[in-house]
Design a protein around this motif. Sequence first.
Motif, PDB file in Angstrom:
ATOM      1  N   ILE A 134       8.855   2.963   3.500  1.00 23.13           N
ATOM      2  CA  ILE A 134       7.534   2.318   3.450  1.00 23.13           C
ATOM      3  C   ILE A 134       7.176   1.773   4.836  1.00 23.13           C
ATOM      4  CG2 ILE A 134       6.149   0.445   2.422  1.00 23.13           C
ATOM      5  CD1 ILE A 134       6.773   2.376   0.266  1.00 23.13           C
ATOM      6  N   ALA A 135       8.158   1.176   5.510  1.00 30.08           N
ATOM      7  CA  ALA A 135       7.891   0.593   6.838  1.00 30.08           C
ATOM      8  C   ALA A 135       7.520   1.692   7.839  1.00 30.08           C
ATOM      9  CB  ALA A 135       9.114  -0.188   7.321  1.00 30.08           C
ATOM     10  N   GLU A 136       8.186   2.846   7.750  1.00 26.41           N
ATOM     11  CA  GLU A 136       7.842   3.927   8.682  1.00 26.41           C
ATOM     12  C   GLU A 136       6.434   4.458   8.401  1.00 26.41           C
ATOM     13  OE1 GLU A 136      10.545   7.366   9.295  1.00 26.41           O
ATOM     14  OE2 GLU A 136       8.689   8.511   9.665  1.00 26.41           O
ATOM     15  N   LEU A 137       6.120   4.618   7.117  1.00 25.97           N
ATOM     16  CA  LEU A 137       4.773   5.100   6.784  1.00 25.97           C
ATOM     17  C   LEU A 137       3.718   4.079   7.230  1.00 25.97           C
ATOM     18  CD1 LEU A 137       3.164   7.412   5.487  1.00 25.97           C
ATOM     19  CD2 LEU A 137       3.408   6.259   3.273  1.00 25.97           C
ATOM     20  N   ALA A 138       4.042   2.789   7.082  1.00 25.43           N
ATOM     21  CA  ALA A 138       3.118   1.738   7.532  1.00 25.43           C
ATOM     22  C   ALA A 138       2.901   1.851   9.047  1.00 25.43           C
ATOM     23  CB  ALA A 138       3.672   0.360   7.170  1.00 25.43           C
ATOM     24  N   ASN A 139       3.974   2.067   9.786  1.00 28.23           N
ATOM     25  CA  ASN A 139       3.841   2.211  11.241  1.00 28.23           C
ATOM     26  C   ASN A 139       2.971   3.414  11.603  1.00 28.23           C
ATOM     27  OD1 ASN A 139       5.459   0.011  11.615  1.00 28.23           O
ATOM     28  ND2 ASN A 139       7.301   1.181  12.160  1.00 28.23           N
ATOM     29  N   ARG A 140       3.188   4.516  10.916  1.00 28.79           N
ATOM     30  CA  ARG A 140       2.396   5.719  11.199  1.00 28.79           C
ATOM     31  C   ARG A 140       0.915   5.469  10.894  1.00 28.79           C
ATOM     32  NH1 ARG A 140       5.179  10.554  11.918  1.00 28.79           N
ATOM     33  NH2 ARG A 140       7.432  10.394  11.585  1.00 28.79           N
TER      34      ARG A 140
ATOM     35  N   HIS B 120       1.489   4.731  -0.841  1.00 27.61           N
ATOM     36  CA  HIS B 120       0.473   4.815   0.214  1.00 27.61           C
ATOM     37  C   HIS B 120      -0.312   3.515   0.310  1.00 27.61           C
ATOM     38  CE1 HIS B 120       1.349   8.674  -1.585  1.00 27.61           C
ATOM     39  NE2 HIS B 120       1.167   9.214  -0.400  1.00 27.61           N
ATOM     40  N   PHE B 121      -0.591   2.914  -0.845  1.00 29.73           N
ATOM     41  CA  PHE B 121      -1.310   1.640  -0.844  1.00 29.73           C
ATOM     42  C   PHE B 121      -0.487   0.598  -0.103  1.00 29.73           C
ATOM     43  CE2 PHE B 121      -4.530  -1.124  -3.060  1.00 29.73           C
ATOM     44  CZ  PHE B 121      -4.089  -2.325  -2.512  1.00 29.73           C
ATOM     45  N   ALA B 122       0.798   0.478  -0.483  1.00 26.82           N
ATOM     46  CA  ALA B 122       1.668  -0.535   0.132  1.00 26.82           C
ATOM     47  C   ALA B 122       1.729  -0.332   1.645  1.00 26.82           C
ATOM     48  CB  ALA B 122       3.072  -0.459  -0.483  1.00 26.82           C
ATOM     49  N   ALA B 123       1.918   0.930   2.067  1.00 23.80           N
ATOM     50  CA  ALA B 123       2.063   1.214   3.492  1.00 23.80           C
ATOM     51  C   ALA B 123       0.741   1.011   4.234  1.00 23.80           C
ATOM     52  CB  ALA B 123       2.566   2.648   3.682  1.00 23.80           C
ATOM     53  N   ALA B 124      -0.371   1.379   3.610  1.00 24.37           N
ATOM     54  CA  ALA B 124      -1.677   1.226   4.275  1.00 24.37           C
ATOM     55  C   ALA B 124      -2.016  -0.257   4.418  1.00 24.37           C
ATOM     56  CB  ALA B 124      -2.765   1.946   3.479  1.00 24.37           C
TER      57      ALA B 124
ATOM     58  N   ALA C 119      -1.846  -4.999 -13.951  1.00 23.41           N
ATOM     59  CA  ALA C 119      -2.997  -5.278 -13.084  1.00 23.41           C
ATOM     60  C   ALA C 119      -2.766  -4.582 -11.756  1.00 23.41           C
ATOM     61  CB  ALA C 119      -3.156  -6.777 -12.881  1.00 23.41           C
ATOM     62  N   ARG C 120      -3.797  -3.860 -11.292  1.00 24.81           N
ATOM     63  CA  ARG C 120      -3.649  -3.021 -10.095  1.00 24.81           C
ATOM     64  C   ARG C 120      -3.560  -3.830  -8.815  1.00 24.81           C
ATOM     65  NH1 ARG C 120      -5.184   1.982 -11.563  1.00 24.81           N
ATOM     66  NH2 ARG C 120      -5.149   2.121 -13.812  1.00 24.81           N
ATOM     67  N   LEU C 121      -3.107  -3.123  -7.774  1.00 26.26           N
ATOM     68  CA  LEU C 121      -2.894  -3.761  -6.474  1.00 26.26           C
ATOM     69  C   LEU C 121      -4.191  -4.239  -5.829  1.00 26.26           C
ATOM     70  CD1 LEU C 121      -0.217  -1.311  -5.025  1.00 26.26           C
ATOM     71  CD2 LEU C 121       0.166  -3.660  -5.784  1.00 26.26           C
TER      72      LEU C 121
ATOM     73  N   ASN D 227       1.737  -9.700  -7.692  1.00 25.05           N
ATOM     74  CA  ASN D 227       2.715  -9.257  -8.682  1.00 25.05           C
ATOM     75  C   ASN D 227       3.584  -8.107  -8.199  1.00 25.05           C
ATOM     76  OD1 ASN D 227       1.226 -10.933 -10.306  1.00 25.05           O
ATOM     77  ND2 ASN D 227       0.238  -9.286 -11.486  1.00 25.05           N
ATOM     78  N   ASN D 228       2.919  -7.084  -7.654  1.00 27.09           N
ATOM     79  CA  ASN D 228       3.614  -5.814  -7.425  1.00 27.09           C
ATOM     80  C   ASN D 228       3.732  -5.439  -5.951  1.00 27.09           C
ATOM     81  OD1 ASN D 228       4.887  -4.457  -9.458  1.00 27.09           O
ATOM     82  ND2 ASN D 228       3.285  -2.925  -9.780  1.00 27.09           N
ATOM     83  N   LEU D 229       3.325  -6.332  -5.049  1.00 28.87           N
ATOM     84  CA  LEU D 229       3.498  -5.999  -3.629  1.00 28.87           C
ATOM     85  C   LEU D 229       4.161  -7.149  -2.872  1.00 28.87           C
ATOM     86  CD1 LEU D 229       3.223  -3.927  -1.414  1.00 28.87           C
ATOM     87  CD2 LEU D 229       0.873  -4.654  -1.035  1.00 28.87           C
ATOM     88  N   TYR D 230       3.405  -8.208  -2.589  1.00 29.83           N
ATOM     89  CA  TYR D 230       4.034  -9.175  -1.686  1.00 29.83           C
ATOM     90  C   TYR D 230       5.009 -10.128  -2.374  1.00 29.83           C
ATOM     91  CZ  TYR D 230       0.266 -12.545  -2.795  1.00 29.83           C
ATOM     92  OH  TYR D 230      -0.598 -13.401  -3.425  1.00 29.83           O
ATOM     93  N   PHE D 231       4.991 -10.232  -3.711  1.00 27.92           N
ATOM     94  CA  PHE D 231       6.055 -11.011  -4.377  1.00 27.92           C
ATOM     95  C   PHE D 231       7.405 -10.294  -4.281  1.00 27.92           C
ATOM     96  CE2 PHE D 231       3.199 -13.461  -7.665  1.00 27.92           C
ATOM     97  CZ  PHE D 231       2.619 -14.164  -6.631  1.00 27.92           C
ATOM     98  N   PRO D 232       7.503  -9.053  -4.816  1.00 26.63           N
ATOM     99  CA  PRO D 232       8.809  -8.396  -4.695  1.00 26.63           C
ATOM    100  C   PRO D 232       9.220  -8.194  -3.232  1.00 26.63           C
ATOM    101  CG  PRO D 232       7.143  -6.857  -5.540  1.00 26.63           C
ATOM    102  CD  PRO D 232       6.552  -8.230  -5.600  1.00 26.63           C
ATOM    103  N   PHE D 233       8.275  -7.863  -2.351  1.00 23.10           N
ATOM    104  CA  PHE D 233       8.630  -7.632  -0.946  1.00 23.10           C
ATOM    105  C   PHE D 233       9.118  -8.927  -0.277  1.00 23.10           C
ATOM    106  CE2 PHE D 233       6.553  -3.383   0.507  1.00 23.10           C
ATOM    107  CZ  PHE D 233       6.826  -2.795  -0.718  1.00 23.10           C
TER     108      PHE D 233
END
Length: 548
Positions: free
Chosen positions: A43-49, A74-78, A235-237, A245-251
């Motif tokens: 995910i971090a590499e895709l985010a960098n790209r 893709h959502f998380a990385a974008a 509930a969506r991102l 719930n599904n992105l910055y909490f678990p991360f």
Amino acid sequence: EPQIKLPDTFNAAVAFLDRNLTEGRGAKTAVYYEGKTYSYAQIAELANRIGNGLLELGVDIEQRIALLLLDSPHFAAAFFGAIKMGAVPVPLNTLLRPDDYIYMLNDSRARVLLVHATLWQNIQQILPQLKCLRHVVIVNENDEAGHTASSHVAVHSPANTQFIHNFADWVAHASPTLQAAETSKDDSAFWLYSSGSTGFPKGCVHLQHDMTYCANYYAKGILDIQESDITFSAARLYFAYGLGNNLYFPFSVGGSAVYHPGRPLPEAMFKVIEQYRPTIFFGVPTLYASMLALPDAEKRFDCSSLRVCVSAGEALPADILRRWEQHFHVPILDGIGSTEILHIFISNRIDDMKPGSSGKLVPGYQAVITDEQGQPVPAGDIGNLLISGESTAAYYWNKHDKTRDAMMGRWIQTGDKYYQDEEGYFWYCGRADDMLKVGGQWVSPVEVENTLIAHPAVLEAAVVGVFDQENLVKPKAFVVLRIGQTPSEQLAEELKTFVKQHIAPFKYPRFIEFVPELPKTATGKIQRFLLRGTGQTEPLDPSAVKNI
Ligand code: 3UK
């Protein structure tokens, strides 16, 4: 109470994504998606790209990037890739109509839009009306780099030239390493649009530090989220609720998240829970009710992985909570959050629940309940709920008056009526405005009324919330027909379809009643409050709530 002090230079993408690599969790699964796993390193590499791809498109620090994406890696990385290079991602609700997107894309002045191929049609037809958008990147998950003809197509319209890119090619050509922008903890990080009873949606400008406070105060403080947790959010991102719930909490703890790109249908939810064995499930009351309505669900599906469930978006009726606990032996924590405050600020706790109430203050937030003059009401009295805390949006973009009405120094008006009982629990007593929460999503009565009036048979319409058998709010329309039109079941169905075709379908009136006239004030304003009592079931009566 948790005390958090952030350095002046602070980039949320480093704090929430890259930190998992520097702390040795690069190989750990960040996301479960469509039968595949995506590690934090991936995910971090895709985010960098993506961050580098944005730089190549000429995107600068502080510029907005719109995301019209399904829940996906893709959502998380974008989201984090944009934040890392200093741009400001603006996730958009994927269930809206082209007209809604014209407003939000022009209001935000997004330079680049990332859009899933399945949603691209909504945008393609409005391209000439998008004044500031320069680039569209289409995410087609079946594409591999170099295999599509559609890369770098230019679309010319009188005002603008827009370039259409293919995501796979775009990221393949971008570098996998990226230096984080030196943002301040108080720089804008991302926006979320929230709708009001009148007018256009408001862009809530959230700052780099906001997610840190929600992750600490609520996710760690109330849910005790751990590295071993696997989250799954119906509930969506693109909702403030789902984003935490599904992105910055678990991360925030190096946990894992399960992404389900399809519709959150009850049976699908159970299947995902059985397949990926999440430990925390996040839903809304309507979904819990429909999951409970599936016969023998507790025998057909294995939900033993869940240690806690969460409900937000609208009040969770005590009966749904009791039945869920009976069937699945896991509590549902009702908590109230908002897009402006970013996440939940009043909540029940695993070891401290009062069914029917929203619970007690989340440590880190303060509350006051006031009368119409702004004076605190005596304990137990109903009033307007104001909240203070460090995750509140800085302001509404380009809406100065609305900002001043809602955001009062350290305090923000939630727009909700509440009272606090002797034991400190908060009880929801309805909205201060006419807005409806239906299945966790905002419905503006005015928008539905205006749509109904556009139908040739309709003279006037008034939309209010009524309660269904589950005690959940559904929109009902009172319709006055034009002379010569006759009420019929068929016309009622036609009007429902008409609304679904013209505005986001979830907003359609579930009930239609034809009436000879609407109650109005001397100045001609519809008195919706008089119609609430004439709905299918009784409206929420605060004194009834108090006796639960
Ligand atoms: C209502 C509730 C009673 C209330 C949200 C969790 O829903 C969220 O954000 P929105 O901006 O709506 C906020 C409004 O929705 N509401 C939300 N939760 C409850 N009413 N009980 C509840 N438990 O009117 C509030 O002002 O869409 C929820 C986390 C983040 C969020 N943004």
